[in-house]
Design a protein around this motif. Structure first.
Motif, PDB file in Angstrom:
ATOM      1  N   GLY A 170       2.255  14.517   7.197  1.00 55.40           N
ATOM      2  CA  GLY A 170       1.454  14.463   8.413  1.00 55.40           C
ATOM      3  C   GLY A 170       0.012  14.051   8.205  1.00 55.40           C
ATOM      4  N   PHE A 171      -0.396  13.802   6.954  1.00 59.75           N
ATOM      5  CA  PHE A 171      -1.766  13.397   6.657  1.00 59.75           C
ATOM      6  C   PHE A 171      -1.786  11.997   6.056  1.00 59.75           C
ATOM      7  CE2 PHE A 171      -1.772  18.060   6.287  1.00 59.75           C
ATOM      8  CZ  PHE A 171      -2.725  18.371   7.244  1.00 59.75           C
ATOM      9  N   THR A 172      -2.837  11.238   6.363  1.00 53.71           N
ATOM     10  CA  THR A 172      -2.954   9.858   5.916  1.00 53.71           C
ATOM     11  C   THR A 172      -3.399   9.804   4.458  1.00 53.71           C
ATOM     12  OG1 THR A 172      -3.565   9.157   8.147  1.00 53.71           O
ATOM     13  CG2 THR A 172      -4.045   7.635   6.354  1.00 53.71           C
ATOM     14  N   ASP A 173      -2.632   9.087   3.642  1.00 53.43           N
ATOM     15  CA  ASP A 173      -2.951   8.887   2.231  1.00 53.43           C
ATOM     16  C   ASP A 173      -3.616   7.524   2.050  1.00 53.43           C
ATOM     17  OD1 ASP A 173      -1.593  11.349   1.536  1.00 53.43           O
ATOM     18  OD2 ASP A 173       0.277  10.258   1.869  1.00 53.43           O
ATOM     19  N   LEU A 174      -4.155   7.294   0.847  1.00 54.03           N
ATOM     20  CA  LEU A 174      -4.936   6.088   0.587  1.00 54.03           C
ATOM     21  C   LEU A 174      -4.387   5.343  -0.626  1.00 54.03           C
ATOM     22  CD1 LEU A 174      -7.589   4.508   1.358  1.00 54.03           C
ATOM     23  CD2 LEU A 174      -8.744   5.919  -0.359  1.00 54.03           C
ATOM     24  N   VAL A 175      -4.205   4.021  -0.459  1.00 53.55           N
ATOM     25  CA  VAL A 175      -3.802   3.155  -1.567  1.00 53.55           C
ATOM     26  C   VAL A 175      -4.828   2.032  -1.656  1.00 53.55           C
ATOM     27  CG1 VAL A 175      -2.014   1.651  -2.509  1.00 53.55           C
ATOM     28  CG2 VAL A 175      -1.365   3.677  -1.190  1.00 53.55           C
ATOM     29  N   VAL A 176      -5.516   1.918  -2.795  1.00 53.16           N
ATOM     30  CA  VAL A 176      -6.528   0.881  -2.983  1.00 53.16           C
ATOM     31  C   VAL A 176      -6.045  -0.051  -4.090  1.00 53.16           C
ATOM     32  CG1 VAL A 176      -8.942   0.384  -3.474  1.00 53.16           C
ATOM     33  CG2 VAL A 176      -8.325   2.512  -2.307  1.00 53.16           C
ATOM     34  N   ASN A 177      -5.794  -1.285  -3.719  1.00 57.19           N
ATOM     35  CA  ASN A 177      -5.233  -2.278  -4.634  1.00 57.19           C
ATOM     36  C   ASN A 177      -6.245  -3.405  -4.800  1.00 57.19           C
ATOM     37  OD1 ASN A 177      -3.362  -3.576  -6.255  1.00 57.19           O
ATOM     38  ND2 ASN A 177      -2.342  -4.574  -4.541  1.00 57.19           N
ATOM     39  N   ALA A 178      -7.294  -3.143  -5.603  1.00 61.58           N
ATOM     40  CA  ALA A 178      -8.384  -4.115  -5.744  1.00 61.58           C
ATOM     41  C   ALA A 178      -8.483  -4.576  -7.193  1.00 61.58           C
ATOM     42  CB  ALA A 178      -9.696  -3.499  -5.244  1.00 61.58           C
ATOM     43  N   PRO A 212      -7.191  -0.788 -11.866  1.00 63.74           N
ATOM     44  CA  PRO A 212      -5.789  -0.416 -11.684  1.00 63.74           C
ATOM     45  C   PRO A 212      -5.597   0.355 -10.390  1.00 63.74           C
ATOM     46  CG  PRO A 212      -6.431  -0.065 -13.956  1.00 63.74           C
ATOM     47  CD  PRO A 212      -7.673  -0.452 -13.216  1.00 63.74           C
ATOM     48  N   LEU A 213      -4.452   0.203  -9.797  1.00 63.48           N
ATOM     49  CA  LEU A 213      -4.143   0.769  -8.488  1.00 63.48           C
ATOM     50  C   LEU A 213      -4.573   2.229  -8.373  1.00 63.48           C
ATOM     51  CD1 LEU A 213      -2.537   0.001  -5.841  1.00 63.48           C
ATOM     52  CD2 LEU A 213      -0.611   1.187  -6.900  1.00 63.48           C
ATOM     53  N   ILE A 214      -5.220   2.563  -7.254  1.00 65.90           N
ATOM     54  CA  ILE A 214      -5.650   3.928  -6.981  1.00 65.90           C
ATOM     55  C   ILE A 214      -4.808   4.473  -5.835  1.00 65.90           C
ATOM     56  CG2 ILE A 214      -7.558   5.402  -6.231  1.00 65.90           C
ATOM     57  CD1 ILE A 214      -9.459   3.271  -7.394  1.00 65.90           C
ATOM     58  N   ILE A 215      -4.175   5.621  -6.061  1.00 69.23           N
ATOM     59  CA  ILE A 215      -3.367   6.272  -5.030  1.00 69.23           C
ATOM     60  C   ILE A 215      -3.908   7.680  -4.839  1.00 69.23           C
ATOM     61  CG2 ILE A 215      -1.062   7.027  -4.337  1.00 69.23           C
ATOM     62  CD1 ILE A 215       0.078   4.914  -6.220  1.00 69.23           C
ATOM     63  N   VAL A 216      -4.282   8.016  -3.600  1.00 65.42           N
ATOM     64  CA  VAL A 216      -4.836   9.337  -3.297  1.00 65.42           C
ATOM     65  C   VAL A 216      -3.964  10.010  -2.248  1.00 65.42           C
ATOM     66  CG1 VAL A 216      -6.815  10.617  -2.420  1.00 65.42           C
ATOM     67  CG2 VAL A 216      -7.185   8.592  -3.842  1.00 65.42           C
ATOM     68  N   LEU A 217      -3.405  11.168  -2.600  1.00 62.28           N
ATOM     69  CA  LEU A 217      -2.635  11.959  -1.648  1.00 62.28           C
ATOM     70  C   LEU A 217      -3.570  12.885  -0.884  1.00 62.28           C
ATOM     71  CD1 LEU A 217       0.640  13.091  -3.456  1.00 62.28           C
ATOM     72  CD2 LEU A 217       0.281  11.134  -1.956  1.00 62.28           C
ATOM     73  N   PHE A 230       7.488  15.688  -4.036  1.00 60.09           N
ATOM     74  CA  PHE A 230       7.025  16.903  -4.705  1.00 60.09           C
ATOM     75  C   PHE A 230       5.628  16.715  -5.307  1.00 60.09           C
ATOM     76  CE2 PHE A 230      11.636  16.299  -5.297  1.00 60.09           C
ATOM     77  CZ  PHE A 230      12.095  17.298  -4.436  1.00 60.09           C
ATOM     78  N   GLY A 231       4.820  15.887  -4.629  1.00 57.66           N
ATOM     79  CA  GLY A 231       3.440  15.682  -5.056  1.00 57.66           C
ATOM     80  C   GLY A 231       3.260  14.768  -6.241  1.00 57.66           C
ATOM     81  N   GLU A 232       4.319  14.040  -6.633  1.00 53.56           N
ATOM     82  CA  GLU A 232       4.234  13.129  -7.773  1.00 53.56           C
ATOM     83  C   GLU A 232       4.869  11.784  -7.425  1.00 53.56           C
ATOM     84  OE1 GLU A 232       2.509  13.977 -10.326  1.00 53.56           O
ATOM     85  OE2 GLU A 232       2.360  16.139  -9.973  1.00 53.56           O
ATOM     86  N   LEU A 233       4.519  10.764  -8.204  1.00 55.41           N
ATOM     87  CA  LEU A 233       5.085   9.430  -8.027  1.00 55.41           C
ATOM     88  C   LEU A 233       6.337   9.325  -8.883  1.00 55.41           C
ATOM     89  CD1 LEU A 233       4.237   6.919  -6.411  1.00 55.41           C
ATOM     90  CD2 LEU A 233       3.143   6.060  -8.475  1.00 55.41           C
TER      91      LEU A 233
END
Length: 297
Positions: free
Chosen positions: A64-72, A75-80, A170-173
Protein backbone atom coordinates in the motif's frame (compact mmCIF):
# COMPACT_ATOMS: atom_id res chain seq x y z
CA UNK A 1 6.78 28.11 5.48
CA UNK A 2 5.78 24.99 3.52
CA UNK A 3 9.06 25.07 1.61
CA UNK A 4 10.98 25.32 4.87
CA UNK A 5 9.02 22.42 6.39
CA UNK A 6 9.75 20.26 3.33
CA UNK A 7 13.44 21.09 3.64
CA UNK A 8 13.48 20.31 7.37
CA UNK A 9 11.46 17.11 7.38
CA UNK A 10 12.00 15.91 3.81
CA UNK A 11 9.49 14.69 1.28
CA UNK A 12 7.74 11.39 0.88
CA UNK A 13 8.30 9.25 -2.20
CA UNK A 14 4.89 10.23 -3.59
CA UNK A 15 5.90 13.91 -3.54
CA UNK A 16 9.15 13.47 -5.47
CA UNK A 17 8.74 15.02 -8.93
CA UNK A 18 12.27 15.94 -10.05
CA UNK A 19 15.73 14.38 -10.18
CA UNK A 20 17.06 16.88 -7.65
CA UNK A 21 14.30 16.07 -5.16
CA UNK A 22 14.97 12.36 -5.61
CA UNK A 23 18.69 12.85 -4.93
CA UNK A 24 17.96 15.01 -1.88
CA UNK A 25 15.59 12.33 -0.57
CA UNK A 26 18.16 9.56 -1.11
CA UNK A 27 20.95 11.58 0.51
CA UNK A 28 18.82 12.39 3.57
CA UNK A 29 16.87 9.18 4.09
CA UNK A 30 19.03 6.40 2.62
CA UNK A 31 22.75 7.16 2.32
CA UNK A 32 24.78 10.37 2.55
CA UNK A 33 26.85 9.30 -0.46
CA UNK A 34 23.79 9.60 -2.74
CA UNK A 35 24.39 13.20 -3.79
CA UNK A 36 22.89 14.53 -7.01
CA UNK A 37 26.06 14.13 -9.04
CA UNK A 38 26.72 10.69 -7.59
CA UNK A 39 23.26 9.36 -8.46
CA UNK A 40 22.55 11.03 -11.78
CA UNK A 41 25.80 12.24 -13.33
CA UNK A 42 29.25 12.99 -11.97
CA UNK A 43 29.89 15.78 -14.46
CA UNK A 44 26.72 17.07 -16.11
CA UNK A 45 23.44 17.63 -14.29
CA UNK A 46 20.65 15.39 -15.53
CA UNK A 47 17.78 17.19 -17.21
CA UNK A 48 14.47 16.88 -15.37
CA UNK A 49 12.85 16.09 -18.72
CA UNK A 50 14.40 12.64 -18.18
CA UNK A 51 12.78 12.25 -14.75
CA UNK A 52 10.33 9.54 -15.81
CA UNK A 53 13.12 7.69 -17.60
CA UNK A 54 15.40 7.59 -14.56
CA UNK A 55 12.83 7.30 -11.77
CA UNK A 56 10.03 4.80 -11.27
CA UNK A 57 7.55 5.07 -8.40
CA UNK A 58 5.47 1.95 -7.79
CA UNK A 59 4.36 -0.39 -5.01
CA UNK A 60 6.81 -3.27 -5.45
CA UNK A 61 5.68 -5.36 -2.47
CA UNK A 62 1.93 -4.61 -2.46
CA UNK A 63 1.91 -3.13 1.04
CA UNK A 64 0.00 0.00 0.00
CA UNK A 65 3.02 2.34 0.02
CA UNK A 66 4.90 3.74 -2.97
CA UNK A 67 8.44 2.39 -3.44
CA UNK A 68 11.27 4.00 -5.41
CA UNK A 69 13.43 2.63 -8.24
CA UNK A 70 16.22 4.89 -9.54
CA UNK A 71 17.92 3.64 -12.69
CA UNK A 72 20.49 6.32 -13.50
CA UNK A 73 24.31 6.40 -13.51
CA UNK A 74 25.06 4.52 -10.31
CA UNK A 75 24.07 0.87 -9.88
CA UNK A 76 20.32 0.51 -9.56
CA UNK A 77 18.83 1.89 -6.34
CA UNK A 78 15.71 0.24 -4.92
CA UNK A 79 14.03 1.70 -1.83
CA UNK A 80 11.15 -0.06 -0.09
CA UNK A 81 8.64 2.11 1.76
CA UNK A 82 7.15 0.52 4.88
CA UNK A 83 5.17 3.61 5.83
CA UNK A 84 5.76 6.29 8.48
CA UNK A 85 9.11 7.15 6.84
CA UNK A 86 10.43 3.65 7.40
CA UNK A 87 12.62 3.04 4.34
CA UNK A 88 14.82 0.11 3.41
CA UNK A 89 17.30 -0.05 0.54
CA UNK A 90 17.50 -3.39 -1.25
CA UNK A 91 20.88 -4.63 -2.45
CA UNK A 92 20.17 -6.32 -5.79
CA UNK A 93 23.79 -6.95 -6.66
CA UNK A 94 25.25 -10.43 -6.51
CA UNK A 95 28.72 -11.02 -7.91
CA UNK A 96 28.03 -14.54 -9.09
CA UNK A 97 24.45 -13.97 -10.22
CA UNK A 98 25.35 -10.97 -12.36
CA UNK A 99 28.88 -12.12 -13.29
CA UNK A 100 31.34 -9.42 -14.41
CA UNK A 101 28.97 -7.43 -16.60
CA UNK A 102 26.61 -4.70 -15.49
CA UNK A 103 22.96 -5.81 -15.63
CA UNK A 104 20.43 -3.40 -17.09
CA UNK A 105 16.89 -2.96 -15.85
CA UNK A 106 14.84 -3.46 -18.99
CA UNK A 107 11.39 -2.89 -17.52
CA UNK A 108 9.07 -3.35 -14.56
CA UNK A 109 6.30 -5.72 -15.57
CA UNK A 110 3.03 -6.41 -13.79
CA UNK A 111 2.14 -10.09 -13.72
CA UNK A 112 -1.11 -10.76 -11.89
CA UNK A 113 -0.80 -8.52 -8.84
CA UNK A 114 2.99 -8.76 -8.67
CA UNK A 115 5.59 -6.28 -9.90
CA UNK A 116 8.47 -8.03 -11.66
CA UNK A 117 11.81 -6.37 -12.46
CA UNK A 118 13.21 -7.65 -15.75
CA UNK A 119 17.01 -7.54 -16.03
CA UNK A 120 19.09 -8.15 -19.15
CA UNK A 121 22.83 -8.78 -19.31
CA UNK A 122 24.93 -9.52 -22.37
CA UNK A 123 26.62 -12.91 -22.28
CA UNK A 124 29.30 -14.61 -24.30
CA UNK A 125 28.50 -17.43 -26.69
CA UNK A 126 30.18 -20.04 -24.53
CA UNK A 127 27.94 -19.16 -21.55
CA UNK A 128 24.77 -20.32 -23.32
CA UNK A 129 24.29 -23.53 -21.39
CA UNK A 130 24.82 -21.90 -17.99
CA UNK A 131 21.64 -19.83 -18.10
CA UNK A 132 18.03 -21.01 -18.51
CA UNK A 133 16.61 -17.79 -19.98
CA UNK A 134 18.31 -16.50 -23.13
CA UNK A 135 17.14 -13.63 -25.32
CA UNK A 136 18.61 -12.86 -28.74
CA UNK A 137 18.62 -9.36 -30.22
CA UNK A 138 19.42 -9.43 -33.91
CA UNK A 139 21.71 -7.03 -35.81
CA UNK A 140 23.05 -5.16 -32.80
CA UNK A 141 26.16 -2.98 -32.79
CA UNK A 142 28.48 -4.76 -30.38
CA UNK A 143 32.15 -5.18 -29.59
CA UNK A 144 33.78 -8.31 -30.97
CA UNK A 145 37.32 -9.61 -30.65
CA UNK A 146 39.25 -9.84 -33.91
CA UNK A 147 41.67 -12.76 -33.64
CA UNK A 148 43.74 -11.48 -36.58
CA UNK A 149 44.32 -7.95 -35.33
CA UNK A 150 44.04 -9.06 -31.69
CA UNK A 151 41.88 -6.04 -30.96
CA UNK A 152 38.23 -5.44 -30.13
CA UNK A 153 36.17 -3.74 -32.81
CA UNK A 154 32.57 -2.71 -33.37
CA UNK A 155 30.57 -5.09 -35.54
CA UNK A 156 26.94 -5.78 -36.38
CA UNK A 157 25.90 -9.15 -35.01
CA UNK A 158 23.28 -10.99 -33.03
CA UNK A 159 23.75 -10.42 -29.30
CA UNK A 160 22.67 -12.88 -26.62
CA UNK A 161 21.37 -11.76 -23.23
CA UNK A 162 20.55 -13.62 -20.07
CA UNK A 163 17.18 -12.52 -18.74
CA UNK A 164 16.41 -12.53 -15.01
CA UNK A 165 13.07 -11.75 -13.40
CA UNK A 166 13.13 -10.56 -9.80
CA UNK A 167 10.35 -9.55 -7.45
CA UNK A 168 10.02 -8.37 -3.84
CA UNK A 169 8.80 -10.81 -1.21
CA UNK A 170 9.21 -10.85 2.56
CA UNK A 171 11.13 -7.57 2.35
CA UNK A 172 13.84 -8.94 0.05
CA UNK A 173 14.56 -9.12 -3.68
CA UNK A 174 14.09 -12.70 -4.91
CA UNK A 175 13.73 -14.67 -8.11
CA UNK A 176 10.21 -14.43 -9.52
CA UNK A 177 8.21 -17.67 -9.60
CA UNK A 178 5.07 -17.92 -11.70
CA UNK A 179 3.75 -20.81 -9.61
CA UNK A 180 3.13 -21.14 -5.90
CA UNK A 181 5.88 -23.21 -4.26
CA UNK A 182 4.90 -26.33 -2.34
CA UNK A 183 5.07 -25.63 1.39
CA UNK A 184 7.16 -27.97 3.55
CA UNK A 185 6.62 -27.21 7.21
CA UNK A 186 9.87 -26.33 8.98
CA UNK A 187 10.63 -27.74 12.44
CA UNK A 188 14.10 -26.34 13.02
CA UNK A 189 16.70 -24.15 11.34
CA UNK A 190 20.46 -24.02 11.88
CA UNK A 191 22.88 -21.50 10.38
CA UNK A 192 26.58 -21.09 11.00
CA UNK A 193 29.51 -19.27 9.43
CA UNK A 194 33.23 -20.04 9.29
CA UNK A 195 36.12 -17.62 9.37
CA UNK A 196 37.82 -15.92 6.45
CA UNK A 197 41.03 -14.01 5.72
CA UNK A 198 39.73 -10.94 7.55
CA UNK A 199 37.03 -10.02 10.04
CA UNK A 200 34.05 -12.04 8.79
CA UNK A 201 31.58 -12.59 11.66
CA UNK A 202 31.67 -16.16 13.01
CA UNK A 203 28.46 -17.23 14.73
CA UNK A 204 25.82 -19.95 15.07
CA UNK A 205 22.03 -19.68 15.07
CA UNK A 206 19.40 -22.25 15.99
CA UNK A 207 15.70 -21.42 15.52
CA UNK A 208 12.71 -23.66 16.23
CA UNK A 209 9.04 -23.55 15.21
CA UNK A 210 8.12 -21.87 18.52
CA UNK A 211 10.29 -18.90 17.50
CA UNK A 212 12.91 -19.72 20.15
CA UNK A 213 16.30 -18.55 18.90
CA UNK A 214 19.65 -19.59 20.29
CA UNK A 215 22.58 -17.42 19.22
CA UNK A 216 26.28 -17.97 19.79
CA UNK A 217 28.62 -15.18 18.73
CA UNK A 218 32.13 -16.55 18.40
CA UNK A 219 34.31 -13.92 16.74
CA UNK A 220 34.02 -10.51 15.03
CA UNK A 221 30.37 -10.20 16.07
CA UNK A 222 28.53 -7.31 17.76
CA UNK A 223 27.51 -9.68 20.58
CA UNK A 224 29.81 -12.43 21.85
CA UNK A 225 28.77 -15.61 23.60
CA UNK A 226 25.44 -17.36 24.04
CA UNK A 227 22.13 -15.56 23.97
CA UNK A 228 18.58 -16.95 23.94
CA UNK A 229 15.45 -15.02 23.01
CA UNK A 230 12.13 -15.33 21.23
CA UNK A 231 11.98 -13.96 17.71
CA UNK A 232 9.02 -11.65 17.05
CA UNK A 233 6.23 -13.06 14.90
CA UNK A 234 6.76 -10.75 11.90
CA UNK A 235 10.47 -11.48 11.55
CA UNK A 236 9.85 -15.20 12.02
CA UNK A 237 7.08 -15.29 9.40
CA UNK A 238 9.21 -13.34 6.89
CA UNK A 239 12.23 -15.62 7.38
CA UNK A 240 10.28 -18.88 7.18
CA UNK A 241 8.17 -17.58 4.29
CA UNK A 242 11.33 -16.69 2.37
CA UNK A 243 12.84 -20.14 2.98
CA UNK A 244 9.63 -21.89 1.87
CA UNK A 245 9.41 -19.67 -1.22
CA UNK A 246 13.03 -20.52 -2.11
CA UNK A 247 12.31 -24.28 -2.20
CA UNK A 248 15.64 -25.34 -0.72
CA UNK A 249 15.06 -28.98 -1.62
CA UNK A 250 15.49 -28.07 -5.29
CA UNK A 251 18.83 -26.32 -4.71
CA UNK A 252 22.30 -27.87 -4.79
CA UNK A 253 24.08 -29.00 -1.63
CA UNK A 254 27.22 -27.02 -2.39
CA UNK A 255 27.93 -23.60 -3.90
CA UNK A 256 31.26 -21.84 -4.27
CA UNK A 257 32.63 -18.55 -5.63
CA UNK A 258 35.75 -18.57 -7.79
CA UNK A 259 37.97 -16.64 -5.39
CA UNK A 260 39.79 -17.55 -2.17
CA UNK A 261 40.00 -16.44 1.49
CA UNK A 262 36.23 -16.04 1.90
CA UNK A 263 33.93 -17.61 4.51
CA UNK A 264 31.46 -20.47 4.24
CA UNK A 265 27.84 -20.35 5.36
CA UNK A 266 26.17 -23.61 6.38
CA UNK A 267 22.38 -23.62 6.29
CA UNK A 268 20.55 -26.66 7.65
CA UNK A 269 16.76 -26.99 7.66
CA UNK A 270 14.93 -29.83 9.42
CA UNK A 271 11.35 -30.35 8.25
CA UNK A 272 8.44 -31.71 10.30
CA UNK A 273 8.25 -34.83 8.11
CA UNK A 274 11.84 -35.70 9.03
CA UNK A 275 13.51 -34.50 5.82
CA UNK A 276 16.77 -32.56 6.18
CA UNK A 277 18.34 -30.13 3.71
CA UNK A 278 21.86 -28.81 4.25
CA UNK A 279 23.59 -26.30 1.98
CA UNK A 280 27.25 -25.30 2.23
CA UNK A 281 27.90 -22.01 0.45
CA UNK A 282 31.49 -20.79 0.16
CA UNK A 283 31.34 -17.03 -0.40
CA UNK A 284 27.62 -16.81 0.47
CA UNK A 285 26.67 -16.09 -3.14
CA UNK A 286 24.90 -19.32 -4.14
CA UNK A 287 21.66 -17.86 -5.50
CA UNK A 288 19.71 -14.63 -5.21
CA UNK A 289 17.23 -16.32 -2.87
CA UNK A 290 19.94 -17.81 -0.67
CA UNK A 291 21.59 -14.42 -0.38
CA UNK A 292 18.24 -12.93 0.70
CA UNK A 293 17.99 -15.63 3.40
CA UNK A 294 21.54 -14.87 4.60
CA UNK A 295 20.68 -11.18 4.79
CA UNK A 296 17.79 -11.89 7.13
CA UNK A 297 19.79 -14.30 9.25
Amino acid sequence: LLLNLNFMFGQTIDELNSNKKVAKFLEKEINKKYTFKEVFDKEVEADDEDFEYFVKKTDLDNNGFTDLVVNAYVPLIIVLNNGDKDYKELNFRNTKFFSDNEPELDSIAEIGNEKVLIFEMEIQEFDDEEYPNIKIKENQEALSYNSKTKESEWTIRDVKYKVDSLTVKFGELVEYKNSKPKVNRIKELHFSTTGCFGTCPIFEIKLDSERNLEYNGKRFTNHSGLKNFRLNQTDYDDLIGLIEYSELKKLKKNYSVNWTDDQTGILKVIYENGDVKEIQDYGLQGTINLKAIYTKL
